[in-house]
Write a protein that holds these residues in place. Structure first.
Motif: not given
Ligand SMILES: [Zn+2]
Length: 622
Positions: A287-289, A298-301, A332-335, A399-404, A566-568
């Motif tokens: 995932s992204h850093y 934790y988002d991405g990391r 890079e994922e977040e633009g 693997v990603h945090i849910e973000q919700g 959206g995710h990688d």
């Molecule tokens: Zn993310």
């Protein structure tokens, strides 16, 4: 003697409640009711069973449970009437030795909070790592939460009570989430790197190829080597690529280099899987850093650190899998710095637009110059060489945090993702006639704004009618509108997302038809432009089923859900099967926010689920 599952599974109801005494403050009924759900095959299952009892007990019982808890640094502490558990926890957080000013502040907050909600403020003061929050963190949480909606705050108190119970159970069972702690500590260390302007304010911002971004890459590379990855290098766009060879590849390389013995992390040793002598394929994950501005840790990391912990355990055990494991920390994922979202994962599938290299950031620095400054070649030749041959891969998992808030509301640490939502966006305008608000009778108007308002309500109804469909009108404006003029023009936007392109398109078609009907009925013109369209990425059924089995092995009930963000994995989806695992976030799942939080216990389960997935796959390939 620590408690064991064997012991509680064999206990009578009374023994069971006695063994779990003190887990939930003055509320033995929770353990008594959970008893019926034995046998428990894991501590996670027991914790979930206890939380479920509370969830099903109803509001009155929940309020009674909350009110059974003492105030923080409150009267019970002063009077010395706290339970042993509470004394220990509040003491560890330094609340037993507050300054007079701190004590006065906490008393004021206690009073305000109680007046507003009618129950005491509950915070798991041992925190998400279990080692204790600082006094300043406790006071900040108190200040923030006193402003919440009462229903939300009731739920948040219950979640904190479950976290308190979780830590108390860990103590009783002598369970330490070592793997979760490792991941948590890595994330904390990585979060010390932040871009200038944010670092000074204690905020986390890591945008593409800044010095902080490069420092993160170097740390990840170093940690990958320490974990025992066979390769760990930084590629042409700044992704950190770690490879743990499968046994075929390890053997083949040993034959070619009879005396390896150089330890881990051989840089320059066969970065590209293409042309390797080994036949074993690889599982791709990562995932992204990079982060959004003032984002979370934790988002991405999480999706990088969890598989790293798995490799560390494999390496420690001297184990090879029948396939290679390639873990990529996407750059890079977040633009954020450049308009090139998913740059890191996109480059792997040949979606790197050459025009991006000339793009400039807010300070006028081109991407090519930023790459050169970071020691990257900045050439299309090296970037094209990164493209992977999908035939060499078993698939991609992330693997990603849910973000919700969904998992927090369900008291569940993990969920299996069914699909990453596809989306479509439009910008539109309705054109009527601007006329005098006083002299134009109601039945003679050509009001553009009321037409769009009608459409907004239809959009809300249509979006609500189907599960896993969301429809939003984020922009609605009357250009140069005036208080005494019937709106002649109204601009609006549409954002429609769903788990499948079919559901999304059916909604879009209905909304567009409704727009035409409203305009026809009201005698108005309209224009509409589609500005974005992204395909849904449904999880591969085989990989989704593997995640489901991997989660089931932890003893947790299975929850499936779509990803609204959206995710990688969306990128890799275009060339290989993919499926994702979500982990619950603390603070009701808030993300893209400094309050983003994970617990060591949830993270432990997440690593274990990933290990289960690796084992399942190994079993299937034997
Ligand atoms: Zn993310």
């Amino acid at each position: 003697m620590p408690l064991t599952l064997e012991r509680i599974n064999a206990a009578t109801q009374a023994e069971f409640a006695a063994l779990l005494d003190g887990t939930y403050e003055h509320s033995p009924w929770i353990a008594e009711r959970a008893w019926a759900q034995r046998p428990f095959k894991s501590l996670a299952q027991l914790k979930f069973a206890l939380a479920s009892v509370v969830r099903e007990a109803g509001r009155d019982a929940q309020l009674a449970l909350i009110r059974a808890h003492p105030e923080l640094a409150g009267k019970a502490m002063v009077a010395g009437t706290l339970t042993a558990e509470s004394t220990h926890e509040q003491g560890k957080a330094g609340l037993t030795d507050c300054t007079a000013a701190e004590f006065a502040q906490i008393q004021r907050l206690n009073a305000d909070y109680n007046a507003r909600f009618g129950f005491p403020f509950i915070l798991a003061v041992r925190g998400p790592r279990g080692t204790g929050l600082a006094k300043a963190q406790i006071i900040a949480a108190f200040e923030r939460r006193v402003a919440n909606h009462p229903d939300f705050e009731l739920a948040e108190c219950l979640r904190n009570i479950h976290r308190i119970a979780e830590i108390r159970l860990n103590d009783k069972f002598g369970a330490t989430p070592e793997l979760g702690n490792q991941v948590w500590d890595w994330a904390e260390a990585l979060a010390t790197e932040s871009d200038p302007g944010y670092q000074e304010q204690g905020q986390l911002t890591v945008t593409y190829l800044t010095p902080a971004h490069q420092a993160c890459a170097r740390r990840l590379q170093q940690w990958m080597r320490e974990c025992g990855f066979d390769e760990a290098h930084i590629d042409a766009v700044g992704n950190v690529v770690g490879v743990y060879w499968g046994h075929d590849e390890a053997e083949a390389r040993a034959r070619h280099r009879p005396s390896p013995g150089q330890g881990s992390g051989g840089e320059g040793s066969g970065h590209s899987p293409a042309g390797d002598p080994a036949s074993s394929r690889r599982l791709l994950t990562g995932s992204h850093y990079d982060t959004v501005r003032n984002g979370g840790k934790y988002d991405g990391r999480l999706g990088i650190l969890v598989p790293m912990a798995c490799v560390r355990e494999l390496h420690r055990a001297g184990r090879r899998l029948p396939y290679g494991l390639e873990v990529i920390a996407f750059a890079e994922e977040e633009g954020q710095r450049y308009k090139a979202t998913f740059l890191g994962s996109g480059a792997l599938i040949g979606h790197f637009d050459e025009a991006w290299l000339a793009q400039r950031d807010a300070d006028g620095v081109s991407m090519r110059d930023a790459m050169h400054a970071a020691g990257l070649p900045g050439t299309m030749e090296t970037i094209r060489a990164m493209q992977r041959d999908p035939a060499r891969y078993l698939g991609f998992v992330e693997v990603h945090i849910e973000q919700g808030p969904v998992l927090a509301e369900l008291d569940l640490p993990l969920a299996v993702v069914t699909s990453i939502n596809g989306g479509v966006r439009y910008q539109g305008e309705v054109i009527g006639v601007a006329s005098h608000a006083g002299t134009t009778p109601m039945d003679r108007r050509r009001d553009a704004a009321t037409a769009v308002a009608e459409l907004a309500l239809y959009l809300e109804r249509r979006g609500s009618a189907v599960p896993d469909l969301v429809a939003t009108m984020g922009l609605l404006e009357v250009p140069s509108g005036s208080i005494n003029v019937v709106p002649g023009r109204c601009r609006f936007s549409l954002d429609i997302r769903a788990t499948t392109d079919g559901v999304r398109d059916a909604c879009a078609a209905d909304v567009l038809a409704e727009l035409a009907a409203i305009c026809a009925r009201r005698g108005l013109q309209h224009r509409l432009e589609e500005t974005m369209r992204a395909a849904a990425a449904p999880s591969d059924p085989v990989w989704q089923a593997r995640w489901e089995r991997a989660v089931a092995s932890t003893g947790l009930p299975l929850h499936r859900m779509p990803s609204g963000a959206g995710h990688d994995a969306m990128k890799l989806h275009e060339v290989m099967p993919q499926a994702m695992l979500f982990m619950r976030g603390g603070n009701a799942g808030i993300s893209h926010n400094p309050l983003e939080e994970i617990s060591n216990d949830d993270t432990e389960l997440c690593v274990r689920a990933f290990q289960n997935l690796l084992e399942l796959l190994a079993g299937g390939l034997k």
